[in-house]
Structure formats: C-alpha cells, structure tokens
Write a protein that holds these residues in place. Structure first.
Motif, mmCIF file in Angstrom:
data_model
loop_
_atom_site.group_PDB
_atom_site.id
_atom_site.type_symbol
_atom_site.label_atom_id
_atom_site.label_comp_id
_atom_site.label_asym_id
_atom_site.label_seq_id
_atom_site.Cartn_x
_atom_site.Cartn_y
_atom_site.Cartn_z
ATOM 1 N N ALA A 23 0.831 -1.208 0.000
ATOM 2 C CA ALA A 23 0.000 0.000 0.000
ATOM 3 C C ALA A 23 0.861 1.252 0.000
ATOM 4 O O ALA A 23 0.613 2.193 -0.763
ATOM 5 N N ALA A 24 1.889 1.282 0.842
ATOM 6 C CA ALA A 24 2.765 2.452 0.920
ATOM 7 C C ALA A 24 3.497 2.678 -0.393
ATOM 8 O O ALA A 24 3.625 3.818 -0.866
ATOM 9 N N ASP A 25 3.976 1.611 -1.015
ATOM 10 C CA ASP A 25 4.707 1.742 -2.277
ATOM 11 C C ASP A 25 3.809 2.256 -3.389
ATOM 12 O O ASP A 25 4.193 3.162 -4.141
ATOM 13 N N LEU A 26 2.614 1.694 -3.509
ATOM 14 C CA LEU A 26 1.703 2.121 -4.565
ATOM 15 C C LEU A 26 1.277 3.574 -4.374
ATOM 16 O O LEU A 26 1.137 4.328 -5.345
ATOM 17 N N LYS A 220 13.558 -12.368 2.648
ATOM 18 C CA LYS A 220 12.988 -11.092 2.221
ATOM 19 C C LYS A 220 12.358 -10.330 3.373
ATOM 20 O O LYS A 220 11.880 -10.920 4.339
ATOM 21 N N ASP A 221 12.355 -9.010 3.211
ATOM 22 C CA ASP A 221 11.535 -8.133 4.031
ATOM 23 C C ASP A 221 10.320 -7.737 3.200
ATOM 24 O O ASP A 221 10.335 -7.849 1.959
ATOM 25 N N PRO A 222 9.249 -7.256 3.836
ATOM 26 C CA PRO A 222 8.040 -6.905 3.072
ATOM 27 C C PRO A 222 8.293 -5.962 1.897
ATOM 28 O O PRO A 222 7.679 -6.121 0.835
ATOM 29 N N VAL A 223 9.199 -5.011 2.045
ATOM 30 C CA VAL A 223 9.447 -4.063 0.949
ATOM 31 C C VAL A 223 10.011 -4.753 -0.287
ATOM 32 O O VAL A 223 9.894 -4.223 -1.401
ATOM 33 N N ASP A 224 10.628 -5.917 -0.110
ATOM 34 C CA ASP A 224 11.185 -6.630 -1.261
ATOM 35 C C ASP A 224 10.104 -7.191 -2.176
ATOM 36 O O ASP A 224 10.377 -7.563 -3.326
ATOM 37 N N VAL A 225 8.883 -7.272 -1.667
ATOM 38 C CA VAL A 225 7.775 -7.813 -2.461
ATOM 39 C C VAL A 225 7.142 -6.736 -3.341
ATOM 40 O O VAL A 225 6.486 -7.033 -4.338
ATOM 41 N N THR A 226 7.363 -5.471 -2.992
ATOM 42 C CA THR A 226 6.618 -4.395 -3.650
ATOM 43 C C THR A 226 6.900 -4.231 -5.154
ATOM 44 O O THR A 226 5.967 -3.924 -5.894
#
Length: 252
Positions: A23-26, A220-226
């Motif tokens: 959500a933050a990345d988008l 991975k950390d969550p940001v790696d999925v973005t």
C-alpha cells in the motif's frame, strides 16, 4: 500498461507486513489507496501515514469472513473515489506449525475461512466494480506451500492450494469481463505472521536462518515484495491472467 498513478487500489490485509508495504509503495507511485484489515484502527493508521506523505487514502475495517463487510469495503471504495481498478486480496492467517491431524477444528476452520473463503467473498463483492470502465485486476497472495507439500504446513498449505485453484477458475470465468486474476507468491518473508520478523522469538528467527541456508532461499523483508506487486498491478486488464508470479529463490 496501466500506470498505478491512475488507479484506485484496494489492499486487503494492508495494515501490516506485506500488505502495508504494498500500500505504501503504490501510494508513493501516485495510486489512490483503500487500506483494509480486521483492525480498523490500524487501517486508519496506515491511511493517515500515506496521507502524511502527500498521498490519497482511506482506511476501512473489514473482516473478509463476512460477506457484508466485503460488500461494504467495495462500496466505500467506489463511492469515495468513483471506481475500482485493482484489488489485492492479501489477507491471511498462518496457523500452527504441527502435523495435519493435530490442527484443531477451530484452527482449520479459521484458516479456510480467511485464506480461501475470504478471497471468494472479496471476489463476489468486487466483480461488478472491477468489470466497469474497461476491466481491472484481482491479485491474490498465494504461497509456495500451496504448490508443494511441506512438513507442518497443515491446513495453511491446503488453503493456499485451494486459493491457487480459485485464481485459475476466476481467471477463466472473468476473462470475458477483462478482469485479470493472478497469484502473487512472496516466498519466505520476515513478517509478524511468519514469526520471522524482529518481533519473533529467537527460536523462530534461527529457524528462518536454517530454512534459508538449507534451501539457499532468498530471505525477504516486506518491501522486497513491492516491485513485483507493482508490476502485476500495472499489467493491462486484458493482459496476463491465471498466472503465478513468484519470488521464491527455488522451484515451486
């Protein structure tokens, strides 16, 4: 391609971990976000954080095991922002790590209700909105355990296998409506649900390190999925559908 900057996107399970990172990345890319989760306070917190960074977002409490909640979520999204372009069905419960027959009836029911039936409830609620204005996208978070049996994955793996089948079924049925339905498999990620985050026990973190070392897996950390989530969200509505997009460091 459909740039996310032009999209209204709902992220279910967006209050923590992978969903919050997506959500933050988008939002940083210009998308308008509806952040949903069972914890309504947390949903508002994530939405307010997005707005503090100059983005547009609302938070909505939603229990995906309740059809009325899913219907209300989509109604809020379309009423507030006029349309729905992409829905991330990222909700999930992991359950216990023990042999299959040791899962209680309540644990098994909860896992199926949230992981599988929650996706179906969201699909019912969102179909008409996603089909409007040229189509849209449903992106479901899957798991490698849904494609390969692993020790102690129990009902979680079974629920994710059913989710993978649901993705293909909806992709087949919704193609005529130009709705792309795809599965995103993050692979092992440090989250509160997995217990492999900084908040997890030392035993769980050691288990994660052993798992990664034995399988030469990508930790991975969550940001790696973005980046992958964003890529799938940018595919056209009549683009890839019924596909598995995976970040595992090994074969499924």
């Amino acid at each position: 391609m459909s740039p996310v900057v032009e999209q209204v996107i709902v992220v279910v399970g967006g209050t923590r971990g992978i969903g919050e990172a997506i959500a933050a990345d988008l939002a940083l890319r210009g998308a308008t976000l509806v952040v949903a989760g069972r914890d309504e306070v947390a949903a508002h917190r994530v939405a307010h954080a997005i707005e503090a960074e100059g983005g547009r977002a609302v938070g909505v409490g939603c229990d995906v095991t309740r059809q009325a909640d899913c219907d209300r979520l989509i109604e809020i999204a379309t009423t507030t922002f006029g349309r729905l372009d992409t829905l991330f069905a990222n909700q999930g419960v992991g359950g216990v790590g023990r042999p299959m027959i040791e899962w209680s009836e309540a644990e098994s029911t909860s896992c199926l209700d949230v992981n599988l039936l929650g996706c179906l409830n969201l699909a019912r609620a969102s179909h008409a909105a996603l089909a409007a204005d040229g189509g849209g996208r449903l992106i479901v978070t899957g798991s490698g355990t849904g494609h390969n049996n692993t020790h102690n994955s129990g009902m979680y793996g079974i629920s994710k296998a059913a989710v993978s089948h649901l993705v293909r079924q909806l992709a087949l049925e919704w193609r005529r409506d130009d709705i792309a339905v795809n599965e995103l498999i993050p692979g092992p990620v440090r989250t509160e649900m997995t217990g492999w985050s900084d908040e997890g026990t030392a035993e769980r973190q050691d288990d994660f390190s052993r798992f990664a070392a034995q399988r030469r897996e990508w930790l991975k950390d969550p940001v790696d999925v973005t980046p992958l989530a964003r890529l799938i969200a940018e595919f056209p509505a009549n683009g890839p559908s019924g596909q598995v997009f995976c970040l595992n460091g090994r074969l499924l």
